[in-house]
Enzyme design. Structure first.
Site, PDB file in Angstrom:
ATOM      1  N   ASP A   8      44.568  44.262  33.366  1.00 27.48           N
ATOM      2  CA  ASP A   8      43.712  45.409  33.680  1.00 27.48           C
ATOM      3  C   ASP A   8      42.269  45.236  33.214  1.00 27.48           C
ATOM      4  O   ASP A   8      41.579  46.208  32.899  1.00 27.48           O
ATOM      5  CB  ASP A   8      44.288  46.708  33.082  1.00 27.48           C
ATOM      6  CG  ASP A   8      45.696  46.969  33.581  1.00 27.48           C
ATOM      7  OD1 ASP A   8      45.990  46.577  34.723  1.00 27.48           O
ATOM      8  OD2 ASP A   8      46.488  47.563  32.833  1.00 27.48           O
ATOM      9  N   LYS A  11      39.978  42.757  37.259  1.00 26.21           N
ATOM     10  CA  LYS A  11      40.001  41.578  38.146  1.00 26.21           C
ATOM     11  C   LYS A  11      39.748  41.957  39.601  1.00 26.21           C
ATOM     12  O   LYS A  11      38.995  41.288  40.310  1.00 26.21           O
ATOM     13  CB  LYS A  11      41.370  40.875  38.021  1.00 26.21           C
ATOM     14  CG  LYS A  11      41.633  40.334  36.628  1.00 26.21           C
ATOM     15  CD  LYS A  11      43.013  39.743  36.490  1.00 26.21           C
ATOM     16  CE  LYS A  11      44.144  40.742  36.539  1.00 26.21           C
ATOM     17  NZ  LYS A  11      44.211  41.660  35.379  1.00 26.21           N
ATOM     18  N   HIS A  36      45.368  46.260  41.089  1.00 27.47           N
ATOM     19  CA  HIS A  36      43.966  45.820  41.079  1.00 27.47           C
ATOM     20  C   HIS A  36      43.113  46.846  41.823  1.00 27.47           C
ATOM     21  O   HIS A  36      43.327  47.099  43.004  1.00 27.47           O
ATOM     22  CB  HIS A  36      43.842  44.436  41.727  1.00 27.47           C
ATOM     23  CG  HIS A  36      44.528  43.360  40.929  1.00 27.47           C
ATOM     24  ND1 HIS A  36      44.552  42.047  41.311  1.00 27.47           N
ATOM     25  CD2 HIS A  36      45.190  43.420  39.741  1.00 27.47           C
ATOM     26  CE1 HIS A  36      45.212  41.344  40.393  1.00 27.47           C
ATOM     27  NE2 HIS A  36      45.616  42.155  39.443  1.00 27.47           N
TER      28      HIS A  36
END
Ligand code: GDP
Ligand code: IMO
Ligand code: MG
Length: 418
Positions: A8, A11, A36
């Site tokens: 977390d 990315k 994501h």
């Protein structure tokens, strides 16, 4: 591009920011345990299986052989993006060697966690561990198997084996009648995607001069070999995972971009030396909106941990760093940095084997906070001096340049440092 902490790190956002410089974005490990997040034009998207290059034109996205796919979740992700009228066959390719998460893998994950009680891993319960176990145990089903005339039989054999395993978990009740039909429905959609021999495909792309960005999931401290075992995920999240998860030789890797938060978070169980269970931790959680993108769980928050970060940089061979969420620390007078661990009175600056079993007292240095809202910044040159000093300080200790600093969730809130 890899997460260096416990996942977390941001990315998804950074892959989206960097995609215009690449022809291909490829996921190489993990599965729908990943969440994501990308934000642009006032909209927010959370991707679990689909690579984060999906919103940029002229980009091919590949789900590599190292990934585990739940067809139901993949279908849901694609349905959620219906507004964008994406030409999936053209922009997404899936490895025939990627393993399938079948409904009973999810049940086994839940049963295993329930049996562990207070020692549970804190899994996302997406069936990741059981699927990788079947992969290494040589029992798994792969995307390419979907095209076999006896797929159903293979599926039933594995399902029935799982059911007999589930019976050993006392008091674990389950019902397949809902998820199994959904699985078979979603499988048909998966078969209509471009399913390829991805290692061939990727190496041909490289040969023809295309640039590929490998998008990591989770983070180095969750790696099956190098993370805080057993509180880890079941895949290799490190640079080496790119080679096995895409079929790309080590000699083909040029840059390794490592991404970390200006502080640190972790979701699920396991050691976290710099965790703050006080007002400061709560403040970071609220300002940083630190709640899981996949499960909604509150993330544990703490100060940046340099021994862990240095360890990740070493294992990954990081050549360039990106620091995320600097804006979140904008209200702190002072920011703490863990520079070493004190264990049984002894100071050490690397990650010990028995991290889980020893009492780690973090050794902190304090730096001055910038006390400024950074979210409107467009140029790093205009950043407050205290932030510039923080970046220089971290670069000196980590011995790798920080090339980008992120000051908000939107793709535009990204500053180039060098
Ligand atoms: P990932 O799993 O590494 O892609 O990260 P997640 O998406 O799970 O979590 C990162 C969260 O932080 C998401 O909600 C992002 O929208 C958000 N985010 C990313 N970069 C920044 C930033 O620089 N500042 C703030 N405030 N939020 C950010
Ligand atoms: P992204 O890609 C943060 C954590 C879980 C649990 C452990 C094992 O969004 O950074 P699993 O479901 O793999 O069996 O869970 O790993 N975990 C993550 N934590 N970000 C992730 O992914 C994660 N994927 C798994 O919380 O502690
Ligand atoms: Mg995430």
């Amino acid at each position: 591009m890899l997460g260096l902490q416990w996942g977390d790190e941001g990315k998804g956002k950074i892959v989206d920011v960097m995609t215009p410089a690449y022809d291909v974005i490829a996921r190489f490990q993990g599965g729908p345990n990943a969440g994501h997040t990308l934000e642009f034009e006032g909209r927010k998207h959370v991707l679990h299986t689909i690579p984060s290059g999906i919103f940029r034109p002229n980009t091919l996205n590949i789900i590599g052989n190292g990934v585990v796919i739940d067809p139901v979740i993949l279908q849901q992700e694609m349905d959620d993006l219906a507004d964008y009228h994406l030409d999936w066959q053209k922009i997404l390719a899936v490895s025939k060697k990627a393993h399938l998460i079948i409904p009973t893998h999810r049940l086994l994950d839940a049963a295993s966690e329930q049996a562990k009680g207070k020692n549970k891993i804190g899994s996302t319960l997406k069936g990741i561990g059981p699927t990788y176990m079947d992969k290494t145990g040589r029992n798994g089903l792969r995307v390419g198997d979907l095209f076999s005339p006896n797929f159903k039989e293979k599926y039933e054999a594995l399902r029935d084996k799982h059911i007999s395993m589930l019976k050993h978990y006392e008091g674990f009740e389950f019902d397949l009648s809902d998820y199994e039909p959904k699985f078979f429905h979603a499988v048909e959609l998966l078969k209509n995607l471009t399913c390829v021999d991805s290692e061939q495909y990727i190496n041909e792309l490289l040969k023809s001069g295309k640039n590929i960005l490998a998008e990591g999931a989770q983070g180095t401290m969750l790696d099956i070999d190098f993370g805080t075992y057993p509180f880890v995920t079941s895949s290799n999240t490190v640079t080496a995972g790119t080679c096995t998860g895409l079929g790309v030789a080590p000699s083909k890797i040029k840059n390794v971009i490592g991404i970390f938060k200006a502080y640190c978070t972790r979701v699920g169980s396991g050691p976290f030396p710099t965790e703050l269970e006080d007002e400061d931790g709560e403040k970071i959680r609220q300002i940083g909106r630190e709640f899981g993108a996949t499960t909604g769980r509150p993330r544990r928050c703490g100060w940046i941990d340099l021994p862990a970060l240095k360890y990740s940089i070493m294992v990954d061979g990081v050549t360039e760093l990106t620091m995320m969420k600097a804006d979140v620390l904008g209200e702190f007078d002072e920011i703490k940095v863990c520079t070493a661990y004190k264990i049984n009175g002894k100071t050490m600056d690397y990650v010990p084997f028995d991290m889980e079993d020893v009492v780690i007292e973090p050794v902190y240095e304090s730096v001055k906070g910038w006390k400024q809202d950074l979210t409107g910044l467009t140029n790093f040159a205009d950043a407050p001096q205290a932030l510039k000093d923080y970046v220089t300080y971290l670069e000196r200790i980590l011995e790798v340049p920080i090339s980008m600093v992120s000051v908000g969730p939107d793709r535009n809130q990204t500053l180039k440092v060098h």
